[in-house]
Scaffold this active site. Structure first.
Site, PDB file in Angstrom:
ATOM      1  CD  GLU A 265      39.793  43.350  47.126  1.00 45.07           C
ATOM      2  OE1 GLU A 265      40.828  44.027  47.070  1.00 45.07           O
ATOM      3  OE2 GLU A 265      38.962  43.431  48.051  1.00 45.07           O
ATOM      4  CG  ASP A 344      39.189  43.785  53.845  1.00 47.01           C
ATOM      5  OD1 ASP A 344      40.367  43.821  54.214  1.00 47.01           O
ATOM      6  OD2 ASP A 344      38.767  44.355  52.819  1.00 47.01           O
ATOM      7  CD  GLU A 372      40.545  49.447  53.732  1.00 43.39           C
ATOM      8  OE1 GLU A 372      41.560  48.728  53.834  1.00 43.39           O
ATOM      9  OE2 GLU A 372      39.704  49.308  52.824  1.00 43.39           O
TER      10      GLU A 372
HETATM   11  C1  GCU Z   1      40.923  45.817  51.230  1.00 39.21           C
HETATM   12  C2  GCU Z   1      41.219  47.201  50.728  1.00 39.21           C
HETATM   13  C3  GCU Z   1      41.845  47.186  49.375  1.00 39.21           C
HETATM   14  C4  GCU Z   1      43.033  46.246  49.372  1.00 39.21           C
HETATM   15  C5  GCU Z   1      42.613  44.876  49.862  1.00 39.21           C
HETATM   16  C6  GCU Z   1      43.784  43.919  50.025  1.00 39.21           C
HETATM   17  O1  GCU Z   1      39.869  45.251  50.513  1.00 39.21           O
HETATM   18  O2  GCU Z   1      40.049  47.956  50.722  1.00 39.21           O
HETATM   19  O3  GCU Z   1      42.237  48.506  49.059  1.00 39.21           O
HETATM   20  O4  GCU Z   1      43.587  46.152  48.117  1.00 39.21           O
HETATM   21  O5  GCU Z   1      42.030  44.994  51.114  1.00 39.21           O
HETATM   22  O6  GCU Z   1      44.155  43.668  51.160  1.00 39.21           O
HETATM   23  O7  GCU Z   1      44.305  43.411  49.056  1.00 39.21           O
END
Ligand code: GCU
Length: 645
Positions: A265, A344, A372
């Protein structure tokens, strides 16, 4: 050190009443050192008398045979004895006595030995120093700001952190990573010039046997060290990490280690240098090894820039595809931290095949206490039953570490929703003993939090919470399909919200059917990542468990489930039922106000009532959107003729 006392903060599961039994007893602590001192202070704070010699009701002593963090508890001839394998074991044994209350001092008790299943029982905070314009200060935090930082600086008063440490020790947690895995510019400096802040936080956790870990940015040698590369095989980079880590240990001798989110990400990682994740993790493991530290290297690596038109890319496959070829190549103090499911933290996922397959790698299983995707601490959703299922699957509980994203913030009730405290407590207890019954954990939590209330409250809490995860599952995305949430903040329904985005495609619903074909025969082949018998069970339309059907298969709406219902009717039925169950929860809580038990404080009652109103509103929104969506797609009416908008 003294026992932290807070006036404006809810005491969670350690109200003064929890120590009443100890407060009226004589205790002797036969051990020295900081943790034994903590126990002495706890006894004194409870009003109990500490004796050095002479008759005692409670004896706390050491006995190596009980092992690391372990303890034995027994009672004979009017004396309760706790024998800790080490000072931490002594502390955990003390909190066992707290849990038992008066029962610890009644009758005879044969020796019981307690030892944690997981070596590291760890919470990851996704706290930032700065306040992010969209995410707020705590990423995916639903309980206010950080308890560590405010106004861009370490909080001057860390009493609350010490109180937190105490709560965590009471449920067996022994490690905390204090900052977000997405390490932004400001927070990267915690590793070097802001290390003093980490040291101060570590000092607040230390009296309760909790080690502090730090999320670090893989590109630190560039962003902090001024080097031109972060290549894990580069000699200067390796030297930079070795020297930096040496500095960390000079400042915090019991520092736990690093947590790393790399190539995920948007975070930097070894891929930029054509290196593997084993190269990256091992470089940090090498730097940490001389000091006994560990690196938690996250397996959450996937392509978040997918093209929705491309049906061959499957996010579920990503972690295994990246990491399975590296099995056996990680150093001993490099721990691969794997989310419990391949996606996730959805309310329902199969167990990640990475956990089942990587036998040659030390593993940490990662859960999400912060809700979440499970109601964001506005919905009652007791997660222990889900975790218990995950931990009971094959050999998942044999992972050395259990890690979870914390749900705590500077909220008066710690967790936003007062009942979400139970999730934090249950996480610690399950990390200690994955075989514990979630309902029994709820009883423990209830007894401590509400000072051993009468049956009406216990019954109400069981009725509201035991099945609340399944209730949540019923009114949200059906049959394991996941991700029908509003993109970005992830709260509330949005069936097609992610369907055409670069983050992945999750349901493929059309007029004929729904679900993701992950079979080997005709789909993405994800089922082939599982060992037998699971690769065949998931592959088979007949044998795949109903609750995961749409995770593994694309089926027509008329497909008949093992339950006997069709997929479309199942969707309608569960959504009507889920929303109704929330309405019942709300009534049960409402009734409590009139029972006069006096055990639920008025403010807690009011906060939960307010949140139940929101949960009901949201559950009805889910019900109506999901039902309307699938009715419009399929044209199949509800067999019971209920109203679908
Ligand atoms: C999810 C979450 C993110 C977080 C990511 C992670 O995608 O929405 O906010 O950073 O997990 O676990 O790194």
């Amino acid at each position: 050190m003294s026992i932290p006392e807070l006036t404006d903060v809810h005491p969670a599961w350690l109200p003064p009443e929890a120590f009443r039994a100890i407060g009226s007893r004589r205790t002797v602590v036969r051990a020295d050192g900081p943790l034994a001192e903590t126990v002495r202070q706890e006894v004194a704070q409870a009003g109990g008398s500490l004796t050095d010699a002479g008759p005692a009701d409670l004896v706390l002593t050491l006995s190596e045979a009980e092992g690391e963090d372990g303890y034995a508890i027994s009672r004979r001839d009017g004396v309760t004895t706790v024998a800790g394998g080490d000072p931490a074991g002594l502390l955990y044994g003390f909190f066992h006595v707290v849990r038992l209350g008066e029962a610890a001092f009644e009758g005879e008790r044969p020796v019981e030995h307690h030892r944690p299943a997981m070596r590291r029982r760890m919470l990851d905070h996704w706290d930032n120093i700065d306040v992010h314009p969209v995410m707020g200060q705590v990423e995916r935090g639903y309980a206010g700001g950080s308890i560590f930082w405010a106004d861009g600086a370490l909080r001057p008063d860390l009493t609350r952190v010490r109180a937190y440490a105490r709560l965590l020790a009471a449920c067996g947690i022994n490690a905390v990573a204090i900052n977000n895995v997405n390490v932004h510019a400001t927070e990267a400096h915690l590793l070097t010039d802001r290390l003093g802040e980490v040291a101060a936080i570590a000092a607040a956790f230390r009296p309760y046997g909790i080690r502090v870990h730090l999320s670090v940015n893989f590109a630190s040698p560039i962003v902090l060290g001024g080097l031109s590369t972060a290549d894990p095989l580069d000699a200067d980079v390796r030297r930079w990490w070795a020297e930096t880590t040496e500095q960390v240990y000079a400042t915090i001798p019991d520092f736990g280690g690093y947590v790393v989110k790399a190539d995920s990400e948007g975070q930097p990682g070894p891929f930029a240098y054509g290196r593997t994740h084993a190269d990256g993790a091992n470089m940090l493991a090498d730097a940490l090894a001389p000091f006994g530290g560990v690196v938690h290297w996250r397996a959450f690596v996937y392509n978040h820039r997918q093209d929705w038109r491309d049906r061959s890319t499957d996010r579920a496959r990503a972690a295994y595809d990246h990491f399975a070829p590296l099995d056996g190549r990680f150093l001993d103090n490099a721990i691969l931290q794997v989310k419990h499911g391949p996606m996730d933290f959805q309310p329902r996922e199969p167990v990640s095949p990475v956990i089942l397959q990587m036998q040659g790698t030390r593993l940490a299983v990662e859960l999400q206490v912060t809700q979440e995707y499970t109601g964001q601490q506005r919905h009652v959703c007791y997660l222990a039953p889900m975790w218990s299922e995950v931990l009971g699957f094959e050999d998942v509980a044999e992972a050395g570490d259990l890690v979870a994203v914390s749900n705590v913030g500077d909220d008066r009730y710690w967790t936003g929703h007062p009942l979400a405290q139970a999730n934090l407590y249950a996480f610690g207890r399950l990390a200690w003993d994955p075989a514990l019954d979630p309902a029994a954990i709820l009883d423990e939590w209830t007894d401590l939090t509400f000072a051993r209330p009468g049956e009406p409250l216990r019954r109400t809490l069981h009725a509201m919470m035991d099945g609340s995860w399944r209730t949540y599952e019923r009114y949200t995305a059906p049959l394991g399909v996941g991700f029908m949430v509003r993109p970005g903040h992830h709260y509330g329904p949005d069936v097609d919200g992610y369907e055409y985005t670069p983050w992945g495609t999750y349901h493929f619903a059309d007029r004929d059917g729904v679900g993701v074909d992950r079979t080997r025969a005709t789909g993405t082949g994800f089922t082939g990542q599982y060992p037998e018998p699971w690769s065949d069970i998931y592959e088979s339309l007949e044998r795949c468990p109903d609750e995961l059907l749409l995770f593994f298969h694309h089926v027509p709406y008329g497909h008949v489930l093992q339950s006997g219902s069709t997929v479309i009717q199942h969707i309608y039925d569960t959504h009507f039922a889920g929303a109704e169950e929330v309405a019942e929860m709300r009534l049960l809580w409402e009734k409590l106000a009139g029972t006069g038990t006096g055990t639920v404080a008025a403010d807690v009652h009011a906060r939960v009532r307010e949140l139940l109103d929101e949960q009901l509103r949201c559950a009805e929104e889910w019900r109506d959107q999901i039902n309307a969506y699938f009715f419009r797609k399929s044209g199949v009416p509800d067999a019971h003729g209920r109203h679908i908008p």
